[in-house]
Design an enzyme around this catalytic site. Structure first.
Site: not given
Ligand code: RB5
Length: 146
Positions: A8-9, A65-67, A69, A71, A98, A133
């Protein structure tokens, strides 16, 4: 080996850095977007990359993505996908050894470029160990139907 990559961005800039690493190392890839820095919604790109891997169009996938998570949550809803949220070289290695992870999820806002490239390099150069595994992966499929 063909890699599907998407972001994402918040993962866009790191995606471009990883693509440079691919080009310099003759690694074949397809970019599923986003293609611009403007705000967008990560599930769209996670779904596209996950479908490419699940269908066999790509061998492995990378999502940023940012974190990492969002994705990862989205990717793991697709049958056949084993997405791993990885944050250092050790988890990169173990997710292949694994878990036979077929999608690497990274946090573009959590990692330095150099760390991210080391993670990608390790992940792409580590193979599944199989054995006990393999039994566990089969159990995931049996219990979840995925
Ligand atoms: C975008 O601001 C952020 O929420 C996204 O990139 C991601 O981290 C979501 O899990």
């Amino acid at each position: 080996m063909k890699i599907a990559i998407g972001s994402d961005h918040a993962g866009y800039l790191l995606k471009e850095v990883i693509k440079k690493y691919f080009s310099e190392n003759d690694i074949t890839y397809k970019d599923y977007g986003t293609f611009k820095i403007e705000s967008c919604d990560y599930p769209e790109f996670s779904y596209k990359v996950s479908q490419a891997v699940a269908s066999g169009e790509a061998d492995l996938g990378i999502l940023i993505c940012g974190t990492g998570i969002g994705m990862c949550i989205t990717a793991n809803k697709i049958k056949g996908i084993r997405g791993a949220l990885v944050y250092n070289e050790e988890t990169a290695k173990l997710s292949r050894l694994h878990n036979d992870a077929n999608i690497l999820c990274l946090g573009g806002r959590m990692l330095e470029e150099k760390e991210a490239i080391q993670i990608v390099h390790t992940w792409l150069n580590t193979s599944f160990e199989g054995g006990r595994h393999e039994t566990r992966l089969k159990l995931i499929n049996k219990l979840t139907g995925l």
